[in-house]
Design an enzyme around this catalytic site. Sequence first.
Site, PDB file in Angstrom:
ATOM      1  N   GLU A 193     -14.023   2.527 -64.684  1.00  0.00           N
ATOM      2  CA  GLU A 193     -14.901   2.300 -66.100  1.00  0.00           C
ATOM      3  C   GLU A 193     -14.001   3.080 -67.381  1.00  0.00           C
ATOM      4  O   GLU A 193     -13.890   4.002 -66.968  1.00  0.00           O
ATOM      5  CB  GLU A 193     -16.236   2.711 -66.597  1.00  0.00           C
TER       6      GLU A 193
ATOM      7  N   TYR B  50     -18.453  -0.302 -74.910  1.00  0.00           N
ATOM      8  CA  TYR B  50     -18.264  -0.743 -75.539  1.00  0.00           C
ATOM      9  C   TYR B  50     -19.647   0.175 -76.983  1.00  0.00           C
ATOM     10  O   TYR B  50     -20.516   0.992 -76.657  1.00  0.00           O
ATOM     11  CB  TYR B  50     -20.042  -2.082 -76.299  1.00  0.00           C
TER      12      TYR B  50
ATOM     13  N   HIS C  85     -18.853  -4.470 -71.439  1.00  0.00           N
ATOM     14  CA  HIS C  85     -20.068  -3.857 -71.422  1.00  0.00           C
ATOM     15  C   HIS C  85     -20.266  -4.616 -73.134  1.00  0.00           C
ATOM     16  O   HIS C  85     -19.718  -4.634 -73.538  1.00  0.00           O
ATOM     17  CB  HIS C  85     -20.199  -2.422 -71.830  1.00  0.00           C
TER      18      HIS C  85
ATOM     19  N   ARG D 293     -29.046  -2.342 -73.925  1.00  0.00           N
ATOM     20  CA  ARG D 293     -29.607  -2.391 -75.109  1.00  0.00           C
ATOM     21  C   ARG D 293     -28.923  -1.258 -75.766  1.00  0.00           C
ATOM     22  O   ARG D 293     -28.283  -1.480 -77.639  1.00  0.00           O
ATOM     23  CB  ARG D 293     -31.309  -1.554 -74.238  1.00  0.00           C
ATOM     24  N   GLY D 294     -28.187  -0.146 -74.980  1.00  0.00           N
ATOM     25  CA  GLY D 294     -27.394   0.913 -76.245  1.00  0.00           C
ATOM     26  C   GLY D 294     -28.425   2.024 -76.893  1.00  0.00           C
ATOM     27  O   GLY D 294     -29.462   1.658 -76.693  1.00  0.00           O
ATOM     28  N   ASP D 295     -27.486   2.718 -77.109  1.00  0.00           N
ATOM     29  CA  ASP D 295     -28.072   3.282 -78.267  1.00  0.00           C
ATOM     30  C   ASP D 295     -28.100   3.856 -79.418  1.00  0.00           C
ATOM     31  O   ASP D 295     -27.615   3.662 -79.890  1.00  0.00           O
ATOM     32  CB  ASP D 295     -27.551   5.405 -77.719  1.00  0.00           C
TER      33      ASP D 295
ATOM     34  N   HIS E  99     -34.565   6.502 -66.597  1.00  0.00           N
ATOM     35  CA  HIS E  99     -33.834   6.677 -68.262  1.00  0.00           C
ATOM     36  C   HIS E  99     -34.954   8.108 -69.225  1.00  0.00           C
ATOM     37  O   HIS E  99     -36.220   7.301 -69.007  1.00  0.00           O
ATOM     38  CB  HIS E  99     -34.084   5.270 -68.605  1.00  0.00           C
TER      39      HIS E  99
ATOM     40  N   GLN F  75     -26.039   5.070 -63.879  1.00  0.00           N
ATOM     41  CA  GLN F  75     -25.481   6.215 -64.795  1.00  0.00           C
ATOM     42  C   GLN F  75     -25.223   6.919 -63.703  1.00  0.00           C
ATOM     43  O   GLN F  75     -25.931   6.861 -62.818  1.00  0.00           O
ATOM     44  CB  GLN F  75     -27.007   6.685 -65.309  1.00  0.00           C
TER      45      GLN F  75
HETATM   46  P1  FAD Z   1     -33.060  -1.030 -71.581  1.00  0.00           P
HETATM   47  O1  FAD Z   1     -33.198  -1.567 -70.098  1.00  0.00           O
HETATM   48  O2  FAD Z   1     -33.673  -2.006 -71.993  1.00  0.00           O
HETATM   49  O3  FAD Z   1     -33.941  -0.308 -71.174  1.00  0.00           O
HETATM   50  C1  FAD Z   1     -34.753   0.818 -72.250  1.00  0.00           C
HETATM   51  C2  FAD Z   1     -35.652   1.857 -72.181  1.00  0.00           C
HETATM   52  O4  FAD Z   1     -35.978   0.362 -73.258  1.00  0.00           O
HETATM   53  C3  FAD Z   1     -35.878   2.424 -70.876  1.00  0.00           C
HETATM   54  O5  FAD Z   1     -36.864   3.683 -71.428  1.00  0.00           O
HETATM   55  C4  FAD Z   1     -36.874   0.984 -70.608  1.00  0.00           C
HETATM   56  O6  FAD Z   1     -38.052   2.143 -69.913  1.00  0.00           O
HETATM   57  C5  FAD Z   1     -37.589   1.243 -72.030  1.00  0.00           C
HETATM   58  N1  FAD Z   1     -38.902  -0.609 -71.426  1.00  0.00           N
HETATM   59  C6  FAD Z   1     -37.175  -1.757 -71.403  1.00  0.00           C
HETATM   60  N2  FAD Z   1     -38.050  -2.349 -71.236  1.00  0.00           N
HETATM   61  C7  FAD Z   1     -39.126  -2.246 -71.579  1.00  0.00           C
HETATM   62  C8  FAD Z   1     -40.107  -3.640 -72.501  1.00  0.00           C
HETATM   63  N3  FAD Z   1     -40.625  -4.364 -71.653  1.00  0.00           N
HETATM   64  N4  FAD Z   1     -41.170  -3.146 -72.267  1.00  0.00           N
HETATM   65  C9  FAD Z   1     -41.239  -1.259 -72.812  1.00  0.00           C
HETATM   66  N5  FAD Z   1     -40.526  -0.636 -71.979  1.00  0.00           N
HETATM   67  C10 FAD Z   1     -39.292  -0.657 -72.069  1.00  0.00           C
HETATM   68  N6  FAD Z   1     -24.054   2.597 -73.902  1.00  0.00           N
HETATM   69  C11 FAD Z   1     -23.479   1.986 -74.939  1.00  0.00           C
HETATM   70  O7  FAD Z   1     -23.684   2.214 -75.763  1.00  0.00           O
HETATM   71  N7  FAD Z   1     -22.252   1.042 -74.787  1.00  0.00           N
HETATM   72  C12 FAD Z   1     -22.170   1.412 -73.270  1.00  0.00           C
HETATM   73  O8  FAD Z   1     -21.091   0.553 -72.550  1.00  0.00           O
HETATM   74  C13 FAD Z   1     -22.714   1.414 -72.269  1.00  0.00           C
HETATM   75  N8  FAD Z   1     -22.327   1.593 -70.901  1.00  0.00           N
HETATM   76  C14 FAD Z   1     -23.149   1.983 -70.012  1.00  0.00           C
HETATM   77  C15 FAD Z   1     -22.803   1.699 -68.672  1.00  0.00           C
HETATM   78  C16 FAD Z   1     -23.759   1.948 -67.468  1.00  0.00           C
HETATM   79  C17 FAD Z   1     -23.260   1.887 -66.703  1.00  0.00           C
HETATM   80  C18 FAD Z   1     -25.281   3.030 -67.900  1.00  0.00           C
HETATM   81  C19 FAD Z   1     -26.016   3.645 -66.971  1.00  0.00           C
HETATM   82  C20 FAD Z   1     -25.231   2.971 -69.090  1.00  0.00           C
HETATM   83  C21 FAD Z   1     -24.585   2.389 -70.058  1.00  0.00           C
HETATM   84  N9  FAD Z   1     -24.910   2.696 -71.570  1.00  0.00           N
HETATM   85  C22 FAD Z   1     -23.849   2.535 -72.644  1.00  0.00           C
HETATM   86  C23 FAD Z   1     -26.043   3.713 -71.896  1.00  0.00           C
HETATM   87  C24 FAD Z   1     -27.160   2.733 -72.598  1.00  0.00           C
HETATM   88  O9  FAD Z   1     -26.545   1.901 -73.065  1.00  0.00           O
HETATM   89  C25 FAD Z   1     -28.145   3.826 -73.327  1.00  0.00           C
HETATM   90  O10 FAD Z   1     -28.917   4.344 -71.343  1.00  0.00           O
HETATM   91  C26 FAD Z   1     -29.374   2.792 -73.378  1.00  0.00           C
HETATM   92  O11 FAD Z   1     -30.184   3.686 -73.581  1.00  0.00           O
HETATM   93  C27 FAD Z   1     -30.438   2.113 -72.147  1.00  0.00           C
HETATM   94  O12 FAD Z   1     -30.188   1.202 -72.065  1.00  0.00           O
HETATM   95  P2  FAD Z   1     -30.571   0.011 -70.802  1.00  0.00           P
HETATM   96  O13 FAD Z   1     -29.198  -1.497 -70.968  1.00  0.00           O
HETATM   97  O14 FAD Z   1     -30.900   0.090 -69.325  1.00  0.00           O
HETATM   98  O15 FAD Z   1     -32.464  -0.272 -71.797  1.00  0.00           O
END
Ligand code: FAD
Length: 308
Positions: free
Chosen positions: A19, A51, A79, A109-111, A154, A181
């Site tokens: 990465e 990203y 990403h 989704r991102g933060d 998460h 993660q």
């Molecule tokens: P989601 O899968 O959407 O989950 C987010 C939260 O929403 C979770 O708590 C989940 O339980 C909840 N949720 C999901 N679906 C539902 C639903 N239908 N109803 C109710 N609740 C729900 N961040 C960046 O900004 N750029 C990057 O390039 C980046 N790369 C990453 C790479 C890896 C391998 C990992 C593990 C993380 C990365 N992140 C990155 C961080 C990531 O964006 C954050 O951890 C973010 O908070 C969660 O993203 P997610 O895609 O898992 O979200």
Amino acid sequence: SIVERLSAPHRGPVPFSVEFYPPRDAEAESRLWRAVRIFERLSPAFVSMTYGAGGSTRDRTVRITGQLAAQTTLLPVAHLTAVNHSVAELRALVGAYADQGITNILALRGDPPGDPLGEWVAHPDGVEYAEQLVRLIGTLGDFHVGVASFPETHHRSPDIEHDTRTLVNKLRAGAEYSITQMFFDVEHYLRLRDRVAAADTEQGAKPIIPGIMPVTSLATAQRMVELSGSVIPPAVEERFARAAGNGPEEDRAAVRAEGIDFATEMAQRLIAEGAPCLHFCSLNFAKATTEVLGRLGVDVDAALHVPA
Ligand code: FAD
């Protein structure tokens, strides 16, 4: 696709991937390229580019990922996050990747920018969850999509069942694999894998690629851990604290040596447990990851002796 790459022949005991993150300036960019050229010689299954949250780092991500596709032998995964993007913008970004021949996307989704642990607010014309981004990308063409998974759950998941369901839903929506993660206790990874398999046999068969960060500085590791919501187990923390010593500044060389040892031990256990690939968070440096790979039995000498 990534899944195909994972079953293709590889050099060491297991495929590995790397990465990168978008460099901030020209100097950081040349450092990234030095690392890229070293890794290129080791034939990783794929490399990924994170990203960022802001406009300029986002443009750099797109540009450099395109260059990785066009100017190297590496298979890049872009990403993509939903932060501050309308669906129209997300479509345009995916299109820009496709134009550059990039069909592997990690849908996230991102933060919230600024404070990763702060309140999440969706773009009014955007998507709320990564699952929706997976579906959106699926409608735009022939892409191979991966998602994030969380061995320690998460930080926003209300409970462990909800967390497992979120991952299973992203896989059902079309994601072909997940990358975790980073974590410091292999048990968390094994339990995640068991949970997904118990929840859905078909989705449980998809690769869960463990994320590993070879720790080279205690301060950096602590910052990464804070941002990611993962935890360093007390026994591991103690190991690193002992290496860091009691001086006003941490003993970098000793922490680094401990970090390489620890990452190697984790990797060996993950290989023994059948992990499909090891995903190294390189922080745009090749050296620590290459050392771990060497310890795992990959012939890294040829790559290490590239003039800087
Ligand atoms: P989601 O899968 O959407 O989950 C987010 C939260 O929403 C979770 O708590 C989940 O339980 C909840 N949720 C999901 N679906 C539902 C639903 N239908 N109803 C109710 N609740 C729900 N961040 C960046 O900004 N750029 C990057 O390039 C980046 N790369 C990453 C790479 C890896 C391998 C990992 C593990 C993380 C990365 N992140 C990155 C961080 C990531 O964006 C954050 O951890 C973010 O908070 C969660 O993203 P997610 O895609 O898992 O979200």
